[in-house]
Enzyme design. Structure first.
Site, PDB file in Angstrom:
ATOM      1  N   MET A 177       0.850  -1.191   0.000  1.00 19.20           N
ATOM      2  CA  MET A 177       0.000   0.000   0.000  1.00 19.20           C
ATOM      3  C   MET A 177       0.891   1.248   0.000  1.00 19.20           C
ATOM      4  O   MET A 177       0.437   2.338   0.365  1.00 19.20           O
ATOM      5  CB  MET A 177      -0.936  -0.001   1.206  1.00 19.20           C
ATOM      6  CG  MET A 177      -1.886  -1.196   1.196  1.00 19.20           C
ATOM      7  SD  MET A 177      -3.445  -0.914   2.056  1.00 19.20           S
ATOM      8  CE  MET A 177      -2.884  -0.517   3.682  1.00 19.20           C
TER       9      MET A 177
ATOM     10  N   HIS B 192       9.229  -3.497   3.476  1.00 18.69           N
ATOM     11  CA  HIS B 192       8.778  -3.721   2.092  1.00 18.69           C
ATOM     12  C   HIS B 192       9.980  -3.988   1.187  1.00 18.69           C
ATOM     13  O   HIS B 192       9.938  -4.869   0.325  1.00 18.69           O
ATOM     14  CB  HIS B 192       8.088  -2.461   1.534  1.00 18.69           C
ATOM     15  CG  HIS B 192       6.844  -2.055   2.229  1.00 18.69           C
ATOM     16  ND1 HIS B 192       6.746  -0.901   2.960  1.00 18.69           N
ATOM     17  CD2 HIS B 192       5.615  -2.647   2.281  1.00 18.69           C
ATOM     18  CE1 HIS B 192       5.512  -0.777   3.432  1.00 18.69           C
ATOM     19  NE2 HIS B 192       4.814  -1.827   3.049  1.00 18.69           N
TER      20      HIS B 192
ATOM     21  N   GLY C 184       5.141 -10.003   4.113  1.00 23.86           N
ATOM     22  CA  GLY C 184       5.942  -9.906   5.330  1.00 23.86           C
ATOM     23  C   GLY C 184       5.289 -10.660   6.480  1.00 23.86           C
ATOM     24  O   GLY C 184       4.062 -10.718   6.584  1.00 23.86           O
TER      25      GLY C 184
ATOM     26  N   ASP D 273       2.613  -9.154   9.334  1.00 22.13           N
ATOM     27  CA  ASP D 273       1.168  -9.376   9.225  1.00 22.13           C
ATOM     28  C   ASP D 273       0.934 -10.887   9.158  1.00 22.13           C
ATOM     29  O   ASP D 273       0.527 -11.428   8.126  1.00 22.13           O
ATOM     30  CB  ASP D 273       0.623  -8.652   7.995  1.00 22.13           C
ATOM     31  CG  ASP D 273       0.731  -7.149   8.149  1.00 22.13           C
ATOM     32  OD1 ASP D 273       0.143  -6.609   9.093  1.00 22.13           O
ATOM     33  OD2 ASP D 273       1.454  -6.523   7.353  1.00 22.13           O
TER      34      ASP D 273
HETATM   35  O1  PAF Z   1      -0.114  -5.691   3.640  1.00 19.73           O
HETATM   36  C1  PAF Z   1      -0.550  -4.784   2.894  1.00 19.73           C
HETATM   37  O2  PAF Z   1       0.139  -3.789   2.630  1.00 19.73           O
HETATM   38  C2  PAF Z   1      -1.938  -4.916   2.290  1.00 19.73           C
HETATM   39  O3  PAF Z   1      -2.807  -5.538   3.184  1.00 19.73           O
HETATM   40  C3  PAF Z   1      -1.938  -5.621   0.924  1.00 19.73           C
HETATM   41  C4  PAF Z   1      -1.478  -7.056   1.041  1.00 19.73           C
HETATM   42  C5  PAF Z   1      -1.042  -4.872  -0.044  1.00 19.73           C
HETATM   43  C6  PAF Z   1      -3.362  -5.639   0.364  1.00 19.73           C
HETATM   44  O4  PAF Z   1      -3.866  -4.363   0.197  1.00 19.73           O
END
Ligand code: PAF
Length: 288
Positions: free
Chosen positions: A38, A45, A155, A158
């Site tokens: 996002m 990331h 990751g 989450d």
């Molecule tokens: O983890 C995230 O950034 C979001 O939940 C994802 C997987 C990109 C879905 O919008």
């Protein structure tokens, strides 16, 4: 010049175009890795991007703040969107293709279907954030359709989201392999998150108590404690002494599941969620 044109990389906004690019790469024998995000990118990331770059011939990153995974009282409007900076970071990392759809591209008028998620989505984050995982599963399914990559990189911060996506891949026979990469932490142990930027300085200091409490769990177990209630008590004492009163949950689950345990008898994920002011932080650590 538009914001997107100032960066020397391939930024694609059309679902049809990104799909064609990925299919062309695959038909020429290239392996394709996909990192859905996002935006508001941080080293967490970028570690996923690195993993994909190391393993795949072509890496696609998507940046899309998915409205359907936010509830009305959540932070959709104020979610950080530093697109120019994100593109710069991805260019520096060596990522060639970024998919940046608009909300209308992902959810054109008339879209009605959503993905209903099963029991893996019910407890913990699912209980605190109703409809969140339905929104995640829906957008991830759509993204996997338009970016038909070989491997997807998520990751471990989450943890429950990763389980939801694994379940989705299995249930719908999606032809993509899931890679779940380690949590990346700040020097004081705080798990990296785009939402850490919301923390005021004193909250930012308090926030490291989440990681400290997970370490307390690890140390207690290493010292021979297996009783979950006793370990939780130590964790909670530490959190409270750091000024964190608003703990949504501390859960001990068998690794790879959301099945809670009362005794640590094997690899166990300790997951935690707490509120600091208006921010809600999550973290987890595997012990045993
Ligand atoms: O983890 C995230 O950034 C979001 O939940 C994802 C997987 C990109 C879905 O919008």
């Amino acid at each position: 010049m538009s914001e997107l044109e100032t960066i020397s990389m391939h930024v694609i906004t059309s679902a049809e175009e990104i799909c064609a690019v990925v299919l062309a790469a695959k038909s020429s024998g290239q392996s394709v890795g996909f990192v859905p995000t996002m935006g508001a990118l941080h080293e967490g990331h970028l570690s996923l991007v690195d993993a994909s770059l190391a393993e795949c011939d072509l890496t696609v990153v998507s940046i899309f703040v998915n409205p359907t995974q936010f509830s009305p009282e959540e932070d959709l409007e104020k979610y950080p969107r530093p697109l120019q900076r994100d593109l710069q970071l991805l260019t520096e990392r060596g990522c060639e293709i970024v998919f940046v759809p608009t909300a209308a591209e992902m959810y054109p008028e008339g879209v009605e279907s959503t993905v209903e998620v099963g029991s893996v989505a019910s407890p913990f984050e699912g209980a605190s954030r109703p409809h969140h995982f339905q929104g995640v599963a829906t957008v991830v399914s759509k993204l996997f359709q338009v970016v038909p990559a070989d491997r997807a990189y998520f990751g471990r911060k989450d943890y429950q989201q990763a389980l939801v996506v694994v379940q989705l891949i299995e249930d719908f026979n999606l032809p993509i392999t899931m890679r779940v990469c380690p949590i990346v932490r700040e020097p004081d142990g705080l798990a990296m998150s785009s939402r850490n930027t919301y923390l005021r300085p004193e909250q930012r200091q308090q926030a490291s108590a989440l990681w400290q409490s997970l370490r307390i769990a690890e140390q207690a177990h290493a010292a021979g404690e297996t009783d979950v209630a006793a370990i939780k008590k130590k964790m909670m004492q530490h959190l409270n002494s750091a000024g964190i009163e608003n703990v949504d949950y501390i859960a001990f689950v068998t690794d790879g599941t959301v099945q809670e345990v009362e005794t640590v008898a094997g690899p166990t994920v300790v997951a935690i969620a707490a509120r600091l002011g208006k921010s809600r932080l999550i973290d987890n650590h595997t012990i045993g």
